[in-house]
Design a protein around this motif. Structure first.
Motif, PDB file in Angstrom:
ATOM      1  N   GLY A  73       2.299 -21.955 -27.103  1.00 22.19           N
ATOM      2  CA  GLY A  73       2.569 -21.566 -25.928  1.00 22.19           C
ATOM      3  C   GLY A  73       3.348 -22.270 -24.829  1.00 22.19           C
ATOM      4  N   GLN A  76       6.938 -22.485 -25.776  1.00 23.59           N
ATOM      5  CA  GLN A  76       7.496 -21.400 -25.429  1.00 23.59           C
ATOM      6  C   GLN A  76       7.877 -21.469 -23.913  1.00 23.59           C
ATOM      7  OE1 GLN A  76       7.394 -17.421 -27.634  1.00 23.59           O
ATOM      8  NE2 GLN A  76       5.195 -18.152 -27.785  1.00 23.59           N
ATOM      9  N   ARG A  77       7.064 -21.784 -23.293  1.00 23.66           N
ATOM     10  CA  ARG A  77       7.123 -21.567 -21.542  1.00 23.66           C
ATOM     11  C   ARG A  77       8.041 -22.674 -21.133  1.00 23.66           C
ATOM     12  NH1 ARG A  77       1.916 -20.568 -21.908  1.00 23.66           N
ATOM     13  NH2 ARG A  77       1.173 -22.459 -20.837  1.00 23.66           N
ATOM     14  N   LEU A  80      11.345 -21.289 -21.810  1.00 16.92           N
ATOM     15  CA  LEU A  80      11.677 -20.268 -20.985  1.00 16.92           C
ATOM     16  C   LEU A  80      12.231 -21.005 -19.404  1.00 16.92           C
ATOM     17  CD1 LEU A  80      11.503 -17.334 -19.738  1.00 16.92           C
ATOM     18  CD2 LEU A  80       9.396 -17.691 -19.437  1.00 16.92           C
ATOM     19  N   PHE A  95      10.361 -14.028 -27.900  1.00 15.36           N
ATOM     20  CA  PHE A  95       9.269 -14.690 -27.514  1.00 15.36           C
ATOM     21  C   PHE A  95       8.058 -14.271 -28.241  1.00 15.36           C
ATOM     22  CE2 PHE A  95      11.406 -15.070 -23.431  1.00 15.36           C
ATOM     23  CZ  PHE A  95      11.411 -16.326 -23.394  1.00 15.36           C
ATOM     24  N   GLU A  97       4.244 -14.113 -28.439  1.00 15.54           N
ATOM     25  CA  GLU A  97       2.849 -14.289 -27.605  1.00 15.54           C
ATOM     26  C   GLU A  97       3.042 -15.275 -26.683  1.00 15.54           C
ATOM     27  OE1 GLU A  97      -0.852 -13.555 -29.757  1.00 15.54           O
ATOM     28  OE2 GLU A  97       0.216 -13.641 -31.506  1.00 15.54           O
ATOM     29  N   PRO A  98       3.822 -15.262 -25.625  1.00 20.75           N
ATOM     30  CA  PRO A  98       4.074 -16.175 -24.531  1.00 20.75           C
ATOM     31  C   PRO A  98       3.128 -16.195 -23.545  1.00 20.75           C
ATOM     32  CG  PRO A  98       5.401 -14.224 -24.054  1.00 20.75           C
ATOM     33  CD  PRO A  98       4.900 -13.858 -25.527  1.00 20.75           C
ATOM     34  N   THR A  99       2.108 -15.246 -23.685  1.00 24.06           N
ATOM     35  CA  THR A  99       0.820 -15.432 -22.911  1.00 24.06           C
ATOM     36  C   THR A  99      -0.128 -16.400 -23.185  1.00 24.06           C
ATOM     37  OG1 THR A  99      -0.237 -13.494 -23.520  1.00 24.06           O
ATOM     38  CG2 THR A  99       1.432 -13.216 -21.713  1.00 24.06           C
ATOM     39  N   LEU A 110       4.252 -15.033 -15.061  1.00 24.92           N
ATOM     40  CA  LEU A 110       4.910 -14.998 -16.341  1.00 24.92           C
ATOM     41  C   LEU A 110       5.691 -13.762 -16.459  1.00 24.92           C
ATOM     42  CD1 LEU A 110       6.058 -16.670 -18.605  1.00 24.92           C
ATOM     43  CD2 LEU A 110       4.094 -15.835 -20.025  1.00 24.92           C
ATOM     44  N   ILE A 114       9.855 -13.069 -16.567  1.00 23.89           N
ATOM     45  CA  ILE A 114      10.653 -12.503 -17.796  1.00 23.89           C
ATOM     46  C   ILE A 114      11.152 -11.041 -17.266  1.00 23.89           C
ATOM     47  CG2 ILE A 114      10.149 -11.181 -19.895  1.00 23.89           C
ATOM     48  CD1 ILE A 114       8.060 -13.375 -20.584  1.00 23.89           C
ATOM     49  N   ALA A 126       9.514  -9.409 -27.098  1.00 22.09           N
ATOM     50  CA  ALA A 126       8.214 -10.051 -27.240  1.00 22.09           C
ATOM     51  C   ALA A 126       7.139  -9.617 -27.997  1.00 22.09           C
ATOM     52  CB  ALA A 126       7.632 -10.369 -25.768  1.00 22.09           C
ATOM     53  N   GLU A 128       3.522  -9.298 -28.639  1.00 19.42           N
ATOM     54  CA  GLU A 128       2.269  -9.421 -27.911  1.00 19.42           C
ATOM     55  C   GLU A 128       1.162  -8.454 -27.522  1.00 19.42           C
ATOM     56  OE1 GLU A 128       0.819 -11.077 -25.455  1.00 19.42           O
ATOM     57  OE2 GLU A 128       2.108 -12.798 -24.663  1.00 19.42           O
TER      58      GLU A 128
END
Length: 528
Positions: A73, A76-77, A80, A95, A97-99, A110, A114, A126, A128
């Motif tokens: 994660g 990924q961030r 971003l 993405f 599961e960016p959270t 976030l 996005i 995404a 998610e």
């Protein structure tokens, strides 16, 4: 670093000092210093990049942090943040599961970032499970209805409002409030005479903490990213327990913390760390080998009349022993180098892609050879090994398979190669393996964000299993951001208030009901 660089300072700090500062602290430091020393253009450029990393929840990292140590994660961030800095448009961002690893309060930021990417003219796709992320989406595509071989169909695509009326989806009923994740109404009482006490925890940003963790109940460790949760449990508690107990985890390295004291260990018979590390390191390892099911299957094949007549032993039905194909070494494929460090894979001609030699494939149980059994899903294998009238019946195998199904892994194939298994799936396989063993009391289970990658229905199954562990006289410590999990904990320890240098304190303690009423608690407002 060269001697000249080490003797060059900004306000008394070398470049190494600046690299090792938390990103938020570095941003504040540069803000306080006279910008004329550096030039406004340079300062503004640095602030822009640091602000972006702070906005995507990376404030608790330092610039010198090695990338391999970052979570999926966080990587990924970071990507971003670099995209925002570059001010790109007309780009498709994907993405996964960016959270992951974000607190509820951080997820909102976030999602806004996005959405700003989309407003700038980009497209964001995404994958998610997060409820608020799905509610913010302009378009929903739902695959299923279930997982693995029971999925792969497009259940729905369209707007979020239309998604609420989907009858086939397993997700929409939770979002439409037709189904709700269960939250227990009564909490187990804390036994003050049965506590695990950590004294002087000072790893990373922990502020010489002393904290008591109740045993015999489910304890949640909460806090924003970088608040010190992992430092307290994975970095401090687990290494100290290793000095006194045999701990089942995948990390062989032991760190000794001489300044930290842990008492109350006499109340624990065994500690089990259920993390998301891979369950196997080779291509031929699989869920069947990790759980021990494969040993019983190989013995079952070796005990057939055909095997006894031909003198075959259990090793003939192992990919890593005499039963593995001589050409592909049991990998089922041959890799061919095509130049520039690239390879292509093709099914092995010698074994036909089975990985086994011909002799192993000739022996069957109820018409199934060893490869056909390994290709079964957990749910299919339950039927195959669960028929008491069948020669394949095995009570122990069935018990373990049923436990795998209970943690939501009915779709996993027995012989699925471990490199294709996600961290969340690995964690649930480990949990199922422990649950499938003979039950015991006074065990401590430590889980780190077990709901990662889980749907609402799978999260509900996992919560029930964790509660079952405590009902059987065991203790559970779970590091989590998910309000549903934390709402089912008997006791919550919340760290914060921020991340990095702003964290390391205990800001709230008590039951979910107590945290809801605690003004200092951040997670309290999100509890169900």
């Amino acid at each position: 670093m060269g001697e000249q660089a080490m003797h060059t300072t900004i306000a008394g700090k070398t470049i190494t000092d600046l690299e090792n500062m938390y990103i938020r602290d570095l941003n504040d430091f540069l803000t306080k210093e006279n910008s004329e020393l550096f030039g406004m253009t340079l300062i503004n450029e640095i602030h822009l990049k640091l602000d972006c990393m702070i906005d995507v929840g990376l404030h608790h990292l330092s610039l010198s942090r090695p990338v391999p140590t970052l979570s999926g994660g966080e990587i990924q961030r970071l990507f971003l943040a670099s995209s925002i800095i570059a001010q790109m448009d007309s780009i498709i961002f994907i993405f996964d599961e960016p959270t992951i690893g974000l607190h509820e309060i951080e997820k909102a930021k976030l999602i806004q970032i996005i959405q700003n990417l989309v407003n700038r003219g980009n497209t964001v796709i995404a994958v998610e499970h997060d409820e608020n992320f799905m509610r913010a989406a302009d378009y929903i595509i739902d695959l299923g209805p279930d997982a693995g071989i029971f999925g792969g169909h497009r259940i729905f695509q369209g707007s979020f409002d239309d998604f609420m009326t989907s009858e086939l989806s397993r997700t929409s009923p939770y979002l439409a409030d037709q189904k709700k994740l269960q939250v227990k109404q009564t909490y187990s009482k804390v036994n003050k005479e049965k506590m695990l006490t950590i004294e002087n925890a000072c790893l990373h940003n922990l502020r010489h903490l002393t904290v008591q963790i109740p045993l015999g109940v489910m304890v949640g460790i909460a806090g924003v990213s970088g608040s010190g949760k992992s430092s307290l449990i994975s970095g401090t508690l687990v290494p100290k327990l290793k000095e006194f107990l045999t701990i089942t985890d995948e990390d062989e390295e032991t760190v000794f913390l001489s300044d930290v004291r842990v008492s109350g260990i006499e109340h624990i018979k065994k500690c089990l760390v259920i993390d998301q590390k891979p369950i196997g390191r080779s291509r031929t390892s699989c869920p069947a080998t990790y759980t021990g099911i494969y040993d019983r299957i190989r013995k079952m094949f070796a005990s057939t009349s055909d095997s006894i007549e031909r003198g075959y032993g259990a090793g003939l039905f192992s990919l890593n022993s005499e039963g593995g194909c001589r050409q592909c070494k049991g990998d089922q494929v041959i890799k061919y180098h095509v130049g520039f460090g690239n390879y292509i894979e093709q099914n092995c001609d010698a074994c036909g892609g089975t990985g086994f030699i011909e002799e192993a494939m000739e022996i069957t149980i109820e018409g199934k050879n060893i490869r056909q059994i390994l290709e079964m899903s957990v749910s299919e294998a339950i039927e195959f090994f669960g028929n008491e009238e069948s020669a394949a019946y095995d009570k122990n195998i069935c018990h373990l398979l049923f436990t795998l199904e209970r943690v939501g892994l009915g779709y996993i194939k027995l012989g699925q190669q471990t490199p294709t298994i996600s961290g969340g799936e690995s964690q649930r396989i480990k949990l199922a393996k422990e649950l499938g063993k003979q039950s015991g009391r006074d065990r401590l289970y430590i889980l780190d964000e077990p709901t990662t990658g889980l749907s609402f229905s799978d999260s509900e199954k996992l919560i029930k299993l964790m509660l079952e562990l405590t009902e059987n006289g065991n203790s559970v410590i779970v590091t989590e951001h998910d309000p549903a999990v934390l709402s089912n904990c008997d006791y919550i320890i919340e760290l914060g208030p921020g991340g990095g240098s702003d964290g390391g304190f205990i800001i709230a303690l008590g039951s979910p009901e107590q945290l809801k009423r605690n003004e200092k608690s951040i997670i309290g407002r999100y509890l169900r």
